[in-house]
Scaffold this active site. Structure first.
Site, short mmCIF file in Angstrom:
data_model
loop_
_atom_site.label_atom_id
_atom_site.label_comp_id
_atom_site.label_asym_id
_atom_site.label_seq_id
_atom_site.Cartn_x
_atom_site.Cartn_y
_atom_site.Cartn_z
N THR A 122 -51.13 -52.08 -31.60
CA THR A 122 -51.60 -52.59 -32.89
C THR A 122 -50.63 -52.25 -34.01
O THR A 122 -49.93 -51.23 -33.95
CB THR A 122 -52.99 -51.98 -33.21
OG1 THR A 122 -53.28 -52.18 -34.60
CG2 THR A 122 -53.01 -50.48 -32.96
N TYR A 145 -57.63 -44.16 -34.49
CA TYR A 145 -57.43 -45.40 -33.73
C TYR A 145 -55.92 -45.65 -33.53
O TYR A 145 -55.45 -45.80 -32.40
CB TYR A 145 -58.07 -46.59 -34.46
CG TYR A 145 -57.69 -47.93 -33.88
CD1 TYR A 145 -58.06 -48.30 -32.59
CD2 TYR A 145 -56.92 -48.84 -34.63
CE1 TYR A 145 -57.69 -49.52 -32.06
CE2 TYR A 145 -56.54 -50.07 -34.10
CZ TYR A 145 -56.93 -50.40 -32.82
OH TYR A 145 -56.55 -51.61 -32.29
N1 LIG Z 1 -58.89 -57.91 -32.59
C1 LIG Z 1 -57.81 -57.50 -33.27
O1 LIG Z 1 -57.54 -57.96 -34.40
C2 LIG Z 1 -56.87 -56.47 -32.66
C3 LIG Z 1 -55.74 -56.09 -33.38
C4 LIG Z 1 -54.86 -55.17 -32.82
C5 LIG Z 1 -55.11 -54.66 -31.55
N2 LIG Z 1 -56.22 -55.01 -30.88
C6 LIG Z 1 -56.44 -54.44 -29.54
O2 LIG Z 1 -56.73 -55.47 -28.63
C7 LIG Z 1 -57.58 -54.99 -27.59
C8 LIG Z 1 -58.74 -55.94 -27.39
O3 LIG Z 1 -59.45 -56.10 -28.60
P1 LIG Z 1 -60.59 -57.19 -28.79
O4 LIG Z 1 -60.48 -57.66 -30.21
O5 LIG Z 1 -60.55 -58.19 -27.71
O6 LIG Z 1 -61.89 -56.27 -28.68
P2 LIG Z 1 -63.20 -56.45 -27.75
O7 LIG Z 1 -64.12 -55.36 -28.15
O8 LIG Z 1 -63.70 -57.86 -27.84
O9 LIG Z 1 -62.61 -56.22 -26.30
C9 LIG Z 1 -62.50 -54.95 -25.71
C10 LIG Z 1 -63.10 -55.01 -24.33
O10 LIG Z 1 -62.95 -53.74 -23.70
C11 LIG Z 1 -64.19 -53.36 -23.13
N3 LIG Z 1 -64.26 -51.89 -23.15
C12 LIG Z 1 -64.39 -51.08 -24.22
N4 LIG Z 1 -64.45 -49.79 -23.84
C13 LIG Z 1 -64.35 -49.79 -22.47
C14 LIG Z 1 -64.38 -48.77 -21.48
N5 LIG Z 1 -64.53 -47.47 -21.82
N6 LIG Z 1 -64.27 -49.12 -20.18
C15 LIG Z 1 -64.13 -50.43 -19.83
N7 LIG Z 1 -64.11 -51.43 -20.73
C16 LIG Z 1 -64.22 -51.12 -22.03
C17 LIG Z 1 -65.26 -54.01 -24.00
O11 LIG Z 1 -66.49 -54.19 -23.32
C18 LIG Z 1 -64.60 -55.34 -24.36
O12 LIG Z 1 -64.90 -56.35 -23.43
C19 LIG Z 1 -57.96 -53.58 -27.98
O13 LIG Z 1 -57.14 -52.68 -27.25
C20 LIG Z 1 -57.64 -53.52 -29.46
O14 LIG Z 1 -57.31 -52.21 -29.85
C21 LIG Z 1 -57.11 -55.92 -31.39
#
Ligand SMILES: NC(=O)c1ccc[n+]([C@@H]2O[C@H](COP(=O)([O-])OP(=O)(O)OC[C@H]3O[C@@H](n4cnc5c(N)ncnc54)[C@H](O)[C@@H]3O)[C@@H](O)[C@H]2O)c1
Length: 328
Positions: A122, A145
């Protein structure tokens, strides 16, 4: 990459499910690991799913078994906790899931003999960086984070140096939009879903601070369409697989290089919704840098990645997804 099978952790999540769709579009199989804490199974119909918590010790053997069973040759690791304020309130959970979970996953890969790895990082690793950020900008995260993501990058670099993994880390900027209504983001703390949620609820969308030194006084950020972001993972994997043992750990910004102001985003969201609401100006929030925009030159030149969707695509598809979510 031949008939590759890729394990996507967090595969039922917003970004993970888009990656699964993108892998399918490129002719690759995927399987998913997700504990369904924020995942939605209907996003990945027909994809084999191991329901497991990556941060639990018992999941190491379960994930290794799952990888062998499906002949997995690469892992894309998106599963994580991702709320900045929640990470400030509960650092232990963020370190346990984001760092501990990543360690468990890497242990499982070692057991199963899988080396190719793409990591969801990120722009939060840059902390209070100002203006345009390159991958060489200082990494000074300002919350647990961001710290947890940076620690994983450090671990991956070390493991890559001894040849245990071949890894790339993608530093996402503000991810928005959806490829289809079914894959929409249900997490209302990102700006665009938050604005659309307020419009749906008949409230005025808020702009926090209009006295920054930016073109219209509101904060400026870089927004990336989730379908373009998903595609970057496929290109990163291809580069890793092609390089083989020559691959050295690398990090890439994934953004468009264009800064949009919060006022611009809110106005486009209001226009996309067709609602007759006005934006509301509120005080600055502490800790919001005035302007952060990606310099995407490296991912352009090294991976050949370019974005193909603009802010209107993000806002319009997000609005369509939000309406569909509300209709169900
Ligand atoms: N959405 C954004 O703007 C953004 C920006 C930068 C980075 N990210 C990164 O992208 C990744 C995905 O984000 P997203 O927006 O799809 O979020 P999201 O919450 O929709 O997806 C995360 C998934 O991981 C699963 N998860 C969480 N904890 C878990 C665990 N302990 N064991 C197994 N599964 C687990 C959740 O059930 C979910 O399906 C993350 O690593 C996040 O840090 C997202």
């Amino acid at each position: 990459m031949g008939s590759m099978t890729c394990l996507v952790t967090g595969g039922a999540g917003y970004i993970g499910a888009h990656i699964v769709a993108s892998l399918q579009d490129h002719g690759y199989r995927s399987v998913a690991v997700d504990n369904m804490s924020s995942g939605i199974a209907a996003r990945i119909p027909g994809v084999p799913l191991l329901q497991a918590d990556i941060s639990a010790e018992a999941s190491i053997e379960a994930m290794a078994h799952f990888m062998r069973e499906h002949q997995v040759t690469a892992v894309i690791h998106t599963a994580a906790l991702k709320s900045v304020p929640e990470s400030v309130a509960d650092p232990l959970s963020y370190y346990r899931v984001n760092i501990g979970g990543t360690i468990n996953l890497l242990e499982a890969m070692k057991l199963a003999g899988v080396t190719n790895f793409v990591f969801s990082s990120t722009a939060a690793v840059y902390g209070m960086a100002k203006g345009e950020v390159t991958e060489d900008s200082p990494t000074l995260p300002i919350n647990p984070y961001g710290e947890s993501k940076l620690a994983c990058e450090d671990l991956l670099r070390s493991l890559n140096e001894v040849g245990q993994v071949r890894a790339a880390s993608l530093r996402y900027f503000n991810v928005a939009g959806t490829a289809t209504d079914a894959l929409a983001d249900n997490f209302a703390t990102n700006l665009i879903p938050q604005v659309l949620r307020r419009i749906v609820d008949g409230q005025s969308p808020k702009v926090f601070g209009t006295d920054y030194e930016t073109k219209d006084g509101s904060c400026e950020r870089d927004y990336i369409h989730v379908a373009d972001l998903a595609n970057a993972h496929i290109l990163a994997l291809k580069a890793i697989v092609n390089a083989g043992s020559d691959w050295a750990f690398d990090v890439f910004n994934v953004g468009t290089g264009t800064a949009y102001s919060v006022i611009e985003v809110v106005e486009r969201a209001i226009a996309a919704s067709g609602a007759s609401v006005e934006l509301e100006v509120d005080a600055r929030r502490p800790g919001d840098p005035a302007r952060i925009v990606a310099n995407p030159a490296k991912i352009h030149s090294v991976l050949g990645w370019h974005h193909s969707h603009d802010l209107d695509d993000m806002v319009k598809s997000a609005w369509s997804g939000m309406k569909a979510l509300n209709a169900n």
